[in-house]
Design an enzyme around this catalytic site. Structure first.
Site, PDB file in Angstrom:
ATOM      1  N   ASP A 197       0.834  -1.196   0.000  1.00 26.38           N
ATOM      2  CA  ASP A 197       0.000   0.000   0.000  1.00 26.38           C
ATOM      3  C   ASP A 197       0.872   1.250   0.000  1.00 26.38           C
ATOM      4  O   ASP A 197       0.643   2.198   0.739  1.00 26.38           O
ATOM      5  CB  ASP A 197      -0.918  -0.026   1.233  1.00 26.38           C
TER       6      ASP A 197
ATOM      7  N   HIS B 115      -5.130  -0.040  -7.212  1.00 24.62           N
ATOM      8  CA  HIS B 115      -4.407   1.216  -7.328  1.00 24.62           C
ATOM      9  C   HIS B 115      -5.420   2.311  -7.654  1.00 24.62           C
ATOM     10  O   HIS B 115      -6.171   2.196  -8.615  1.00 24.62           O
ATOM     11  CB  HIS B 115      -3.355   1.138  -8.440  1.00 24.62           C
TER      12      HIS B 115
END
Length: 198
Positions: free
Chosen positions: A13, A41
């Site tokens: 992340d 994303h």
């Protein structure tokens, strides 16, 4: 030919998608080389927000070829939703290619993922339940289905054979609620969508 690799070495992340989007105009090809449809994303363009789980973030850059490589495991349902999202926004996917060797996540991969996780109780690993792990198990076991298989005459036989194998494996786990028939129907509809991609 220069080649640069962007890796996330922390928790997955780190903002890789944003970095790829930023760097993409400097490259001819953006390739996703491994992984599956996890959290995704997020790319914000003006007032629009796009969440990509499979398609490389370079898809928004004209003139940049985007490749889903053979190390990626592809869920046709997730990918077809991404394609629909991009088309609805008026974006082209003409610059998208998928490796014929990329493995497919089947409905039973998700079922196995959920059943395995449920069986672990408090010791569960926190799987995303998207079938990624079981798909990689079939890939390494050399009996998974690939994107290139969908256009072969014996595809349905290969599919059915793998589904039956998975159903036998499911026998070792406690029963869980999973609507296989609905998932399978959506899966085949989604396969028809991705068959249109070169």
């Amino acid at each position: 030919m220069a080649l640069d690799v962007l890796l996330g070495l922390q928790w997955g992340d780190e903002g890789k998608g944003k970095i790829v989007d930023y760097l993409a105009p400097n490259y001819d090809i953006i390739a996703r080389f491994q992984g599956g449809p996890n959290a995704g994303h997020t790319i914000v363009i003006g007032e629009d927000k796009f969440v990509l789980h499979t398609i490389p973030s370079g898809i928004f850059r004209a003139g940049v070829l985007n490749l889903i490589g053979n190390g990626v495991v592809v869920d046709p349902i997730t990918l077809s939703k991404e394609i629909a999202m991009l088309k609805t926004a008026g974006l082209s996917i003409d610059n998208l290619l998928i490796s014929s060797k990329a493995h497919l996540i089947l409905p039973t991969h998700k079922w196995l993922d959920a059943a395995s996780e449920a069986s672990k109780g408090a010791a569960k690993i926190g799987s995303t339940l998207k079938g990624i792990g079981p798909t990689y198990m079939d890939k390494t076991g050399r009996n998974g289905l690939r994107i290139g298989d969908v256009s072969t005459p014996d595809f349905k036989n290969k599919y059915n054979s793998l589904i039956e194998k998975h159903k036998k494996l499911l026998g070792i786990y406690p029963e869980i609620d999973f609507d296989f028939e609905a998932q399978e129907q959506l899966w085949f509809e989604s396969v028809e969508v991705i068959k249109q991609i070169p």
